[in-house]
Motif scaffolding. Structure first.
Motif, PDB file in Angstrom:
ATOM      1  N   ALA A  60      -6.033   6.020  -1.626  1.00  0.00           N
ATOM      2  CA  ALA A  60      -6.700   6.805  -0.581  1.00  0.00           C
ATOM      3  C   ALA A  60      -5.669   7.575   0.230  1.00  0.00           C
ATOM      4  CB  ALA A  60      -7.519   5.881   0.323  1.00  0.00           C
ATOM      5  N   ASP A  61      -4.562   6.935   0.549  1.00  0.00           N
ATOM      6  CA  ASP A  61      -3.522   7.636   1.303  1.00  0.00           C
ATOM      7  C   ASP A  61      -2.837   8.699   0.449  1.00  0.00           C
ATOM      8  OD1 ASP A  61      -4.035   6.314   3.587  1.00  0.00           O
ATOM      9  OD2 ASP A  61      -2.406   4.870   3.402  1.00  0.00           O
ATOM     10  N   LEU A  62      -2.734   8.432  -0.836  1.00  0.00           N
ATOM     11  CA  LEU A  62      -2.153   9.418  -1.746  1.00  0.00           C
ATOM     12  C   LEU A  62      -2.852  10.766  -1.589  1.00  0.00           C
ATOM     13  CD1 LEU A  62      -0.648  10.397  -4.357  1.00  0.00           C
ATOM     14  CD2 LEU A  62      -2.583   9.460  -5.639  1.00  0.00           C
ATOM     15  N   GLN A  96       0.838  -1.211   0.000  1.00  0.00           N
ATOM     16  CA  GLN A  96       0.000   0.000   0.000  1.00  0.00           C
ATOM     17  C   GLN A  96       0.867   1.252   0.000  1.00  0.00           C
ATOM     18  OE1 GLN A  96      -2.966  -0.024   3.132  1.00  0.00           O
ATOM     19  NE2 GLN A  96      -3.406  -2.182   2.751  1.00  0.00           N
ATOM     20  N   GLU A  97       1.920   1.217   0.811  1.00  0.00           N
ATOM     21  CA  GLU A  97       2.786   2.391   0.885  1.00  0.00           C
ATOM     22  C   GLU A  97       3.505   2.593  -0.454  1.00  0.00           C
ATOM     23  OE1 GLU A  97       2.448   3.757   4.020  1.00  0.00           O
ATOM     24  OE2 GLU A  97       3.349   5.581   3.184  1.00  0.00           O
ATOM     25  N   TYR A  98       3.847   1.479  -1.093  1.00  0.00           N
ATOM     26  CA  TYR A  98       4.494   1.591  -2.415  1.00  0.00           C
ATOM     27  C   TYR A  98       3.530   2.221  -3.418  1.00  0.00           C
ATOM     28  CZ  TYR A  98       6.173   0.281  -7.034  1.00  0.00           C
ATOM     29  OH  TYR A  98       6.556   0.317  -8.348  1.00  0.00           O
ATOM     30  N   VAL A  99       2.281   1.771  -3.399  1.00  0.00           N
ATOM     31  CA  VAL A  99       1.286   2.350  -4.308  1.00  0.00           C
ATOM     32  C   VAL A  99       1.184   3.853  -4.055  1.00  0.00           C
ATOM     33  CG1 VAL A  99      -1.180   2.454  -4.857  1.00  0.00           C
ATOM     34  CG2 VAL A  99      -0.058   0.237  -4.572  1.00  0.00           C
ATOM     35  N   GLU A 100       1.192   4.218  -2.772  1.00  0.00           N
ATOM     36  CA  GLU A 100       1.105   5.627  -2.416  1.00  0.00           C
ATOM     37  C   GLU A 100       2.279   6.399  -3.016  1.00  0.00           C
ATOM     38  OE1 GLU A 100       0.605   6.155   1.783  1.00  0.00           O
ATOM     39  OE2 GLU A 100       0.959   8.307   1.679  1.00  0.00           O
ATOM     40  N   ALA A 101       3.481   5.832  -2.860  1.00  0.00           N
ATOM     41  CA  ALA A 101       4.681   6.534  -3.329  1.00  0.00           C
ATOM     42  C   ALA A 101       4.701   6.621  -4.847  1.00  0.00           C
ATOM     43  CB  ALA A 101       5.919   5.807  -2.815  1.00  0.00           C
ATOM     44  N   GLY A 129      -4.038  12.173   0.925  1.00  0.00           N
ATOM     45  CA  GLY A 129      -3.502  12.924   2.053  1.00  0.00           C
ATOM     46  C   GLY A 129      -2.210  13.643   1.668  1.00  0.00           C
ATOM     47  N   GLU A 130      -1.371  12.945   0.927  1.00  0.00           N
ATOM     48  CA  GLU A 130      -0.106  13.558   0.501  1.00  0.00           C
ATOM     49  C   GLU A 130      -0.374  14.702  -0.469  1.00  0.00           C
ATOM     50  OE1 GLU A 130       2.452  12.809   2.071  1.00  0.00           O
ATOM     51  OE2 GLU A 130       1.776  10.943   2.995  1.00  0.00           O
ATOM     52  N   LEU A 131      -1.359  14.516  -1.320  1.00  0.00           N
ATOM     53  CA  LEU A 131      -1.676  15.576  -2.278  1.00  0.00           C
ATOM     54  C   LEU A 131      -2.183  16.823  -1.554  1.00  0.00           C
ATOM     55  CD1 LEU A 131      -3.309  13.576  -5.203  1.00  0.00           C
ATOM     56  CD2 LEU A 131      -0.988  14.470  -5.038  1.00  0.00           C
TER      57      LEU A 131
HETATM   58 MN   LIG Z   1       1.063   8.900   3.666  1.00  0.00          MN
END
Ligand SMILES: [Mn+2]
Ligand SMILES: [Mn+2]
Lengths: 227, 270, 227, 227, 227, 270, 227, 227
Positions: F172-174, F105-110, F176-178
């Motif tokens: 979904a976490d992306l 999931q974190e990789y997808v986010e990155a 937040g970063e955006l």
């Molecule tokens: Mn994050």
């Protein structure tokens, strides 16, 4: 840039902290493994055949405590001594378990209550906080209470194995322990809860003694004690 | 541009003057509250110690000695309660109730525990309150002089009133101690106490069931623990009965006195 | 049976207590209803049109406080006067709300801080505990804090309505209030939490004043400032 | 009796521990009181009149830090140095607050970021864990973040007070701080959450600078900066 | 065996009940799907481009409500009418959502508050409990409150899209709604909590109007500015 | 009396023999699980670092440099994912899914964060999976030989399949970063990015609303945070628009370039 | 104003609803009081002396059920019959409790399992939903499970009171009940959780019977031991 | 629109997934029903009368396993074979239960520990994952642990039924099992927790054996011990 340099330094600190925790976790895993092995060895005393060679089981347990000492020696090197309480939660559980195992070995060997000093010797750590990696008093007491409930089981099984004098000796020992705990002003903390359980161990052992008494099997405290 | 000149806290403005009186009033109130909390904490600690001490009746030869010692301790607690009463003279008791309720509940627990051990009955709220009427000696007493505002007040007795709710909550906790006493009694070969206890606890339990959820929330919350304690006591009596069935009653006492000799002490209460 | 009798006695006490509380609850419901009505009247000052007839709104609010006084007169009869704090929780919330409404009316009328005495007069109750049903100092202060956040909203809306001097006056007022509160040693009680909220109101008003300043709209403090 | 004696000794230990906590709590209360006083002094810089005598306010703050040092000196004597983390929770909050206040004073005096070393000097404690009562890095950073949001408020109020150059200087400072924090790998801990708030402070300050820029009020960074 | 027979009978009851619930769940799933589709259609008004063709979006939403009506018609057949409240939890959530969507469509079309009667017409259900499957008043109000917070978002986005007059109209509408709700005596139930959120929506919209006013952007509804 | 003789673990009994094989099987499984957890943790850390690095695009002069660095980092992450893929050869992916899902999931986010910064669009699941097909060089590659059981397997590409759910959770976490990117952009005077972001986030939000609660529970749980992030971005755009209204658009850029000079760096992205 | 009128109408609805709930609450309070009285009467069977006059206790319980019937008759008049499930939560708890008490009385009288029909007769309500105020099947089962745990307590106390045959009868009864429940397909609802508790009751009673058996105390129901 | 399309694709995947799960749930319900029936048959061995015809009960249980096999055959067709673990949670619970029932039948028949192979034969599924729908080792072990606690209950009830040799045989069996489990390195997973429960079963059985020993009822291990 000065602020940036400052923060680079800070990042170094933070990473180091995470590494320390990782290191500690690894050593603690090894400790837990060894503790399980000691437990397996000592628990076999409950079996009918186990009563014969308690000494050799204790012997084997003592040997495994060497590994414990080496693990704990390793653990001490993973963090500065004065930060014991910073990481306490990581090893608290396994230390209580080791205190129990040390207390059990000593009881099986000599039917006495292990002192905190003895436990620390067996584990190769310090008694006093000031001297370094030590055993907290609450953790020592918690180990002692675990032993008490192991002894109530032992009382039951020694009857099955035909040893009628051991329950009486255990009963006396546990009563003394109970009196000792009554001297403590325990707050409503985990220890207090565990101490409440001691009463049930006392009761169970007393029932065994009672069963032996009414059948006239408990009269020989002097003679047949060692079977 | 200096549009907001002079506005920061002109110390002699009406608002600032008002807030200075508020400060005083709040501090006075808070200090009193803190003093009461401190007293309550002391009372809790000493009451808990008394309860611990009283549990020794199951294991020592001389019960009277324990009772005398606990009496002493409770007298000390009562003096603290008197200090609370003095703080509350002219106040609305309920205003500071939250400050001292934990201590008072613990005191009820201790005093009712002692009463049960001595009398095998439940101390009444009236009795507890009667013991908390403090009559002042005319002059030389109480050199601390905590609130000796007027001369005539000295003649009135100072008294503290435990609320029915605090009484209930203390008694609810008492049942936990009685359960512990019961288990210890069995563990020490006392065969009568458990039966008396189960009888007594059932009455208390019936009393609490009767009140049910009409009392304050904290009381209903304790009902579950109370039921568990009762269950443990009933189980203990059951075990005694079942085991006792294997031997005539008169032999039982014999068995236990032998046993008692082993643990080098006389019989507990009896 | 003695234990039984004791519990019957206590049950009697508890029933009586519940009846009193039931009575109190009913009166308090009426009070809440009236408080909501006053709120509706006063909150209309936030509307663009509302700024014109603040006096008439205050007038209407004052009239509704008559009903409040009659409810509170009723409330006093429901329980023994010296047991105010026993039932405090029942009316604490509505009393704080009424204190807020009284403070708001007074501010709208005269741009001054209502005193505790004035609030008690408006509500028809006592200042001192000894005299009877009174207004607790914490409840008074809580009402004042609620007004502060209403004023931060008013500052915003007065700009919308084209009144550029009011925010400055509000800012001065709130700052004085803030200084006042800073004199108090608030403990970690609900009042402290509410006071922490004042920071946000102060900040919001500061930003309004800032917006006016930077646009040169805040120049007239000399002329119409005191209005 | 031997077991009894052992337990008497243990009870001594346990009581001592509770006493230590009680002592610590008392000193910490005093610290909190002094911290509130310093805050009141420093916060008055937000007021229009406050901008004139920042130096004298800092002076007053510095004096109050003497009291802080004496409290902290007292605190150190209440428990053995190596048990810092055993009781950390007791003073963590107030220490973060003091770090903020020290950082704020230093910023007001010299518009620089206080280093951890400086904070510890102001508080009279150690930088290094090994040396004794120290300031944890997380607590230092937390204090710095609190200061950042105080600065965003200061930027707004300095415009109101007619000081148009200060917001630009604050903006540069905060940007540098932000870059610094970006170097850190914060886990999902309280600090990370607080750091997320920094972005809003950056944004707010930037908006002030923007408002000044479009009105041509922000051009004099060289000249009128010190007013 | 008698007890067994009894329980066999009971199992029959339970199975029937479970079947009804299974049926209801399936229809409700379809309803939720359609509700999501309507939401997607209506949400697109927030897009910068979305402001242009609000009518066509409403049109599309209205079409999808046909499907809703058919689902709800289906739902009614799944259980006896008088057991509405027995299964209420199954559809309560989706019904509140549909009430919100109906209210939103009506607002977008005519900038008026939908009545409960209108909602029931749009959904093809009854107003009165006695007549059959109806819309509970609490569910209607909950839908209205959801719309209020959607409108505060709309106020923000309409400014971004360059429509400066809409926020004023929304502000008036929301204020009226707020007054309406203040007439209600809400208990400490979920609705009360949701209503407390309305305050934030009101404030948020007021701040939007403020931002427009102070920049002179709110004048162009021509005469009606003071309204 | 020795009634239970010989029962303790006769080491050659059928039961003990069976349990010895169980021991082996469980240990093998657990070891693999632990290795995967470790890999997942490494992937998480490196992905988080990449995200942190990417946030610098709002403040540095040379965006390309940051992107090149993050590309490198992600290549490293991909190698770790390849190790996961190798561990999973012949296994049921879902058996160990819980071990590596946080990392993936974190990789997808990155990776989707990087993609957005470069392309201003949402990377598709297909694209992500295409990047996770690893083709082995015939012989000399991969001297670690983690699972080179048979010769012919070497020729088949090793690949890893991100599940749709992990993709959704990462995206979904992306958001937040955006949101953070948007706030920083405003803070750094970038006036285009926020509007692009709000447009994009609305689309993603619409997508998630469309899925609603039909997805797994974790997805619905994130909807609330997503809505909050979107709200923050919309507020930022609103603020830009409102403030921008006080000055013609072409002057805005001017203002910001002056501003940029002050903070001694060129304009951010754009 | 139209919105205001609408909300006034709505307030009418809400008030009516609140009044109904208030009425229901009052009747339910009376019911709870009577239920507590029945409980006190029946609980006295656990007393050593209580075993003698079980019939007279049942008699007294039966009388109190008259009051219950009158309360329930009153309850029915407080709301429209088809809205049973709308207000179910208000009386669900007390109804389960009454079902338990009815089941307990019937067991004490005849050592049989009360049917749902019998319970409804004792309570003076309906079996079928369609007919009006009824007893939900889940509430009936919940009452039966409460009785089961009361019986495990009774088994223990009857031994203490010297009645060695009752536990065997209880054991058989509970086993039958357990088989019955196993026919039900319970979902993960509260009932399922409560049913899981039945296992412990079964086990507990079996252990009582065991204790009697091993001491030869369970022989005297004469022939019926194997039953 | 591209983002839209992506989400449509994913939504398609999610719908399909839900359909599969729905299908699985239905089959699993049937399995649970059958499992409950087998349980009812086997649990009747705890009854005094049940000890006589254990073989016929086992016979009946075996027959019901045919239905289980047919359900499981059905289940396999509902999802792709290689995605066993994707849906594992749906049937894990019932599979553990069936493993328990198979282990219990085998124990009752032959007093031996069922092997994993035997369980899979009884259930008509595979041992190896590669071959298709199989029995996970943890699920097998979990079933075995459930049986252990059923055996502790059986030990108690066999004494009641007058069979004094069975508890000893059970004790030996359980001890062997315990030794086996002690070989495993169980992590902090559900299995570990369940294994911790085994301690209580061991203890309970030890106490039964103790009760028999002290009363001289456990003398016949030589003659009828192996039965
Ligand atoms: Mn994050
Ligand atoms: Mn207590």
């Amino acid at each position: 840039m000065s602020v940036n340099e400052m923060f680079s330094g800070i990042q170094g600190f933070l990473s180091a902290d995470q590494d320390v925790r990782e290191d500690i976790r690894k050593v603690v895993q090894g400790l837990e493994q060894t503790a399980r092995e000691i437990l397996t060895v000592l628990q076999s005393v409950h079996q009918a055949s186990g009563f014969k060679d308690i000494p050799s089981k204790c012997q084997r347990g003592r040997e495994l405590f060497c590994t414990v000492r080496s693990h704990l020696g390793d653990l001490k090197t993973k963090f500065p001594a004065e930060q014991y309480y910073r990481f306490h939660e990581h090893w608290r559980f396994v230390l209580q378990r080791l205190a129990f195992l040390a207390a059990f070995v000593v009881y099986l060997e000599s039917e006495t209550l292990v002192t905190r000093e003895e436990v620390t010797q067996i584990l190769g750590i310090e008694v006093n906080r000031e001297k370094g990696f030590h055993l907290d008093i609450e953790d020592y007491l918690s180990g002692v209470l675990t032993m008490a409930s192991e002894l109530s089981r032992l009382a039951v099984n020694s009857v099955t194995a035909g040893d009628y004098s051991r329950p009486l000796r255990i009963s006396n020992f546990i009563n003394e322990l109970d009196s000792g705990f009554r001297l403590l002003n325990l707050k409503n903390d985990p220890l207090r809860k565990r101490y409440d359980g001691l009463k049930y161990d006392v009761k169970k052992i007393e029932e065994v003694v009672y069963d032996l008494s009414i059948r006239g099997l408990a009269r020989e405290p002097g003679s047949g004690g060692e079977e | 541009q200096q549009i907001r000149e002079e506005r920061d806290g002109n110390p002699s403005s009406a608002v600032m003057l008002a807030f200075k009186t508020f400060q005083q009033e709040l501090d006075t109130k808070h200090d009193k509250y803190e003093r009461l909390v401190k007293l309550s904490r002391d009372i809790t600690i000493e009451s808990k110690r008394t309860i611990f001490l009283l549990h020794r009746v199951t294991s020592v030869p001389d019960v009277e000695e324990v009772l005398a010692e606990s009496e002493d301790k409770l007298d000390g607690v009562k003096l603290k309660i008197k200090l609370i009463a003095l703080e509350l003279i002219g106040e609305d008791l309920y205003q500071y109730h939250r400050a001292f309720t934990p201590g008072i509940q613990e005191y009820v627990e201790a005093v009712s525990f002692q009463h049960f051990i001595k009398e095998r009955s439940l101390i009444s709220l009236e009795q507890i309150n009667k013991d908390l009427i403090f009559i002042e000696d005319k002059k030389n007493e109480e050199p601390e002089g905590l609130s000796s505002d007027s001369q005539d007040e000295k003649d009135k007795p100072v008294c503290f009133q435990v609320t029915p709710t605090d009484y209930l909550l203390g008694v609810a906790d008492l049942t936990g101690e009685l359960m512990r006493l019961c288990i210890s009694s069995v563990g020490n070969g006392d065969i009568d106490t458990p039966f008396e206890l189960s009888q007594f606890l059932r009455q208390v339990y019936d009393g609490f069931s009767y009140i049910g959820n009409t009392g304050p929330y904290e009381v209903s919350k304790k009902l579950y623990t109370l039921k568990q304690s009762l269950g443990k006591v009933e189980d203990a009596c059951y075990a005694l009965k079942v085991r006792g069935s294997e031997i005539p009653k008169h032999m039982l006492a014999d068995v236990f006195s032998t046993r008692a000799a082993l643990v080098e002490s006389d019989e507990g209460i009896s």
